[in-house]
Design an enzyme around this catalytic site. Structure first.
Site, PDB file in Angstrom:
ATOM      1  N   LEU A 416       0.838  -1.199   0.000  1.00  0.00           N
ATOM      2  CA  LEU A 416       0.000   0.000   0.000  1.00  0.00           C
ATOM      3  C   LEU A 416       0.871   1.247   0.000  1.00  0.00           C
ATOM      4  CD1 LEU A 416      -2.618  -1.085   2.645  1.00  0.00           C
ATOM      5  CD2 LEU A 416      -3.028  -0.815   0.207  1.00  0.00           C
ATOM      6  N   ASP A 535       4.267  12.696  14.824  1.00  0.00           N
ATOM      7  CA  ASP A 535       4.487  12.752  13.369  1.00  0.00           C
ATOM      8  C   ASP A 535       3.174  13.081  12.680  1.00  0.00           C
ATOM      9  OD1 ASP A 535       5.943  12.744  11.055  1.00  0.00           O
ATOM     10  OD2 ASP A 535       5.933  10.561  10.834  1.00  0.00           O
TER      11      ASP A 535
END
Ligand SMILES: *[C@@H]1O[C@H](CO)[C@@H](O)[C@H](O)[C@H]1NC(C)=O
Ligand SMILES: *[C@@H]1O[C@H](CO)[C@@H](O)[C@H](O)[C@H]1NC(C)=O
Ligand SMILES: *[C@@H]1O[C@H](CO)[C@@H](O)[C@H](O)[C@H]1NC(C)=O
Ligand SMILES: *[C@@H]1O[C@H](CO)[C@@H](O)[C@H](O)[C@H]1NC(C)=O
Ligand SMILES: *[C@@H]1O[C@H](CO)[C@@H](O)[C@H](O)[C@H]1NC(C)=O
Ligand SMILES: *[C@@H]1O[C@H](CO)[C@@H](O)[C@H](O)[C@H]1NC(C)=O
Ligand SMILES: *[C@@H]1O[C@H](CO)[C@@H](O)[C@H](O)[C@H]1NC(C)=O
Ligand SMILES: *[C@@H]1O[C@H](CO)[C@@H](O)[C@H](O)[C@H]1NC(C)=O
Ligand SMILES: *[C@@H]1O[C@H](CO)[C@@H](O)[C@H](O)[C@H]1NC(C)=O
Ligand SMILES: *[C@@H]1O[C@H](CO)[C@@H](O)[C@H](O)[C@H]1NC(C)=O
Ligand SMILES: *[C@@H]1O[C@H](CO)[C@@H](O)[C@H](O)[C@H]1NC(C)=O
Ligand SMILES: *[C@@H]1O[C@H](CO)[C@@H](O)[C@H](O)[C@H]1NC(C)=O
Length: 736
Positions: A416, A535
């Site tokens: 992916l 993040d």
């Protein structure tokens, strides 16, 4: 006394023994005389013939090399079956021309226990001749034959009464001698010229052929004919003799004589030898395959196989008898069998070897899995899961095998996303549910405990805008994390990619911003253990089919001691989103997430990337880009025209302001995530302009600083931001 008795007993047994042995001849008996073979029961020396009957005592004249029966019958041969053949002299009576006798000789032979065989014929040769055959015994018998003729007969060979007469011999077994006596019927002077003598003799059937002219004139030149005598053992039948018969031990059998008395012996079929002997000269197996007398009837001698008492036309093992031409040929199926056997054997060995190899490999793999499992803190995880305080944790531990199958062997088509920190695969679990499988990276073994903690913590987050961690697999060298699968790409793709359909409207963007802010606020304050994402970026925001935001990429976090408000860590994050304060000091708190969220919000508003090198130097960073536009009062230029719809400018302006607040250089000055969330929610609900306070409480909620999220996971996008991490990453040693 005792000794005497013993001697008596011994003597008795000795005699019994010798009696038995005496049934058999000595081993050194002479077995031939001249050309004639002498075999037991006949013999020519003492202890060599059947002792019960002196008739078997033959005499050999060594000088003449001739064998005699009863001293006067010269023996031709003796058969085992009960015949003795000897030379029989011709009796004669001669007359002169006046009819006066002129010399005669009547021969008589002793028979002993033997008797005349029916094979003999009594022959009389002469014209007007008569002759008698007389046997002497308890009863005297005579039989005669008459031949008449006045002129020489012409028929040769025929002995039909003309010049020659022939009659059968019937002899009672108990005669001891016989005599042939020829004579003339009357004074016949007329035949003198062609027949001066009358002849009478016994001859084995077929040995005398009458020659009318020569034989009538003078038969004496022939002088002798073969005579057959029958012999047998004793006077009992086989049944009567039973096991006392002298027929050799085994493979010899008794049969009743054709005579009226006694029995004879013969070897069983397939044996040869003297049936009256039980030694090595007795009945022995005939090797028909080599014998020239008893020939086998195998058409191909190579097929002949001797066996006791016979033979087989069998082929060597592995060969087959071809009955059409009676020869051996290698069996076809034998080849097939050999081939099959060899193949099967070979295959079995191969199978065993491969099985062992497989088992060893399997064991090795299993050992390796176990090793990785332990290395990656599997034991600890299990222990912690069963311990207290993890009741909400719903961590499934996946096997390496299951992971491999669900990703189709980590197939490329299942990837992916790929980033500097790992790879994300699409996985299909056995229950057909789709998951995202991410390779997590552990810095070193010392982080195992923290990693496990993080897995536990993350698994307990149950928020609709957080990508749920389902479980992990620790049997691989690099641990795998299994997440719920969100199928509509990242926010980054929606904003900057061309892959997705209609661009996001202001309403969408505001809602997404609210969702992200709410999620971060929840993580910072409401989750069971405070979590700093560390993040936050558009590439880490996933959107489902309803464009609902799902915050992803919580790296496995490290548990931070509760008494630490701030944490010194290795700086990690993505350049463009990275809190400059954190970057400079390495001190991490939840305000770093606030900064990153500010950048995300700006991205949503401007549609610009966080870092863009195409922008002027000082505006490369989106924060600076927006800030300078704001300062120069040209916000219109930087806001994505797609979001401006005429009546939302105030909201946009307000949102920009929130973003600016969030991206302040000093963390202290940035608002808390809960405040940001509330503000944005307010914008969304009321759509009215709110005064945003510049004053934010500088205090940090204690429980917010407990946990850091280590962004150790790979990115779900391949935007190129990840490589920047390397630039941003530097190890800041804890300077406590
Ligand atoms: C033995 O037989 C051979 C030939 O078969 C013959 O020549 C010889 O004369 C015979 N000897 C006697 C003693 O009969
Ligand atoms: C057997 O015959 C020989 C001579 O032919 C004779 O000397 C001997 O005594 C005989 N044996 C017996 C047991 O009659
Ligand atoms: C053997 O035969 C010869 C000649 O016919 C005769 O002289 C001799 O006596 C015979 N020997 C015996 C033991 O009968
Ligand atoms: C038979 O004849 C031969 C000579 O022809 C003679 O030597 C032999 O002794 C005779 N046999 C008897 C039993 O007389
Ligand atoms: C015995 O001799 C006769 C005549 O010579 C012969 O036909 C026969 O085959 C012989 N028998 C044996 C067993 O030798
Ligand atoms: C009588 O017999 C002798 C010898 O056998 C012979 O020489 C003689 O010629 C015979 N006599 C007649 C008349 O046949
Ligand atoms: C048979 O013949 C022999 C000799 O010719 C004689 O001695 C004997 O008495 C005869 N036996 C009978 C039963 O007539
Ligand atoms: C046989 O017959 C002849 C005449 O026919 C006669 O001369 C002769 O003596 C007779 N011989 C005998 C032995 O009777
Ligand atoms: C004698 O021999 C002839 C042929 O040689 C045969 O036909 C006949 O049956 C024989 N007779 C006997 C009693 O063996
Ligand atoms: C012969 O057979 C009988 C019974 O069948 C047995 O009692 C006897 O001992 C045997 N004798 C020998 C010499 O084998
Ligand atoms: C007799 O024959 C049988 C088989 O029929 C065999 O087993 C045995 O060894 C033979 N005996 C001798 C002495 O050849
Ligand atoms: C060979 O001989 C045996 C008897 O000895 C007989 O049973 C068999 O049929 C014969 N086989 C052939 C092929 O002649």
């Amino acid at each position: 006394m005792k000794v005497e008795r013993l001697i008596l007993v011994v003597t008795f047994f000795y005699f019994a023994y010798t009696q038995l042995v005496n049934g058999q001849p000595r081993n050194d008996c002479k077995t031939s005389c001249g050309n004639v073979t002498v075999e037991y029961p006949f013999g020519i020396s003492h202890d060599c013939y059947y002792a019960d009957d002196p008739s078997f005592n033959l005499t050999c004249n060594e000088t003449e090399q001739k064998l005699f029966f009863r001293r006067n019958l010269e023996v031709i041969n003796i058969s085992h079956s009960g015949e003795l053949r000897g030379w029989n002299n011709i009796s004669y009576a001669c007359y002169d021309s006046q009819g006066n006798p002129n010399g005669s000789c009547y021969y008589e032979y002793t028979l002993g226990s033997l008797s005349l065989s029916h094979k003999n014929k009594f022959n009389v040769v002469g014209c007007n001749a008569i002759a008698l055959l007389s046997t002497f015994g308890p009863q005297n018998y005579s039989t005669g034959c008459l031949s008449t003729c006045n002129s020489p007969p012409v028929a040769n060979g025929d002995c039909n009464g003309a010049g020659c007469c022939r009659t059968d011999v019937s002899d009672p077994y108990d005669s001891y001698k016989f005599e042939t006596r020829p004579s003339r019927l009357q004074n016949m002077t007329s035949v003198y010229d062609f027949n001066p003598c009358t002849y009478a003799f016994l001859a084995e059937n077929g040995t005398f052929n009458f020659n009318a002219l020569e034989d009538l004139k003078n038969l004496r030149h022939v002088s002798k004919f073969p005579l057959v005598l029958d012999w047998s053992i004793g006077h009992q039948t086989c049944e009567q003799a039973g096991n006392t018969s002298i027929c050799g031990m085994e493979n010899s059998t008794c049969f009743n004589s054709a005579r009226e008395t006694g029995y004879n012996c013969k070897c069983l079929e397939g044996f040869e030898g003297n049936p009256y002997l039980s030694n090595e000269h007795g009945c022995q197996d005939i090797d028909e395959c080599t014998s020239t007398i008893h020939k086998h009837n195998c058409s191909d001698p190579r097929t002949c196989r001797n066996k006791v008492g016979g033979f087989d036309c069998k082929c060597r093992s592995g060969y087959l008898l071809d009955t059409t031409n009676m020869s051996c040929k290698l069996r076809d199926f034998e080849w097939a069998t050999i081939l099959l056997g060899t193949t099967i054997g070979f295959l079995s060995i191969l199978l065993v070897v491969s099985f062992v190899q497989h088992r060893m490999k399997h064991r090795k793999i299993a050992e390796l899995r176990q090793k990785f499992f332990e290395q990656n803190g599997g034991g600890m995880l299990i222990q912690r899961l069963s311990g207290p305080g993890t009741s909400n944790a719903n961590v499934k531990i996946f096997t390496e095998k299951g992971m491999k199958t669900s990703t189709n062997g980590y197939d490329k088509s299942r990837i992916l996303g790929q980033g500097g920190q790992g790879t994300v695969y699409k996985g299909i679990l056995p229950d057909n549910s789709i998951v995202a499988i991410k390779k997590a990276r552990l810095g070193d073994n010392s982080q195992v405990e923290q990693f496990i903690n993080e897995v536990l913590v993350l698994s307990q987050i149950n928020h609709r805008n957080v990508v749920k961690l389902l479980g992990c697999c620790l049997e691989t060298e690099v641990p795998l994390l299994v997440y719920e699968f969100i199928n509509s790409g990242t926010l980054f793709d929606h904003l900057h990619g061309s892959l997705f359909g209609p661009s996001l409207t202001w309403e969408h963007r505001l809602r997404i911003a609210v969702e992200i802010a709410g999620t971060l606020a929840y993580l910072h304050s409401s989750a069971s253990i405070p979590i700093i994402h560390r993040d936050v970026k558009t590439a880490n925001i996933l959107l489902d089919e309803n464009l609902t935001a799902k915050v992803a990429d919580f790296g496995a976090s490290r548990l931070i001691p509760m008494d630490k408000e701030q944490l010194t860590t290795m700086v990690q994050g993505t350049l463009g989103y990275l809190d400059p304060e954190y970057y400079n000091t390495g001190l991490l708190n939840e305000k770093s997430d606030v900064y990153s969220f500010g950048v995300v919000l700006m991205e949503l508003l401007s549609g610009q990337k966080a870092l863009c090198f195409e922008r002027p130097l000082q505006s490369k960073h989106l924060v600076h880009y927006i800030a300078s536009a704001m300062k120069e009062n040209r916000l219109h230029e930087v806001i994505d025209e797609k979001v401006i719809n005429g009546n939302n400018w105030k909201e946009i302006e307000e949102a920009v302001r929130v973003a600016m607040e969030c991206t302040r250089v000093t963390g202290e000055e940035r608002p808390l995530m809960t405040e940001v969330a509330a503000k944005l929610e307010g914008l969304r609900v009321t759509k009215t302009k709110h005064q945003w306070s510049d004053q934010y409480p500088g205090e940090v909620t204690e429980n917010l600083v407990g946990v850091e999220i280590l962004s150790a996971q790979g990115d779900t996008s391949s935007t190129g931001y990840d490589s920047i991490k390397n630039v941003a990453s530097m190890h800041m040693e804890a300077g406590r």
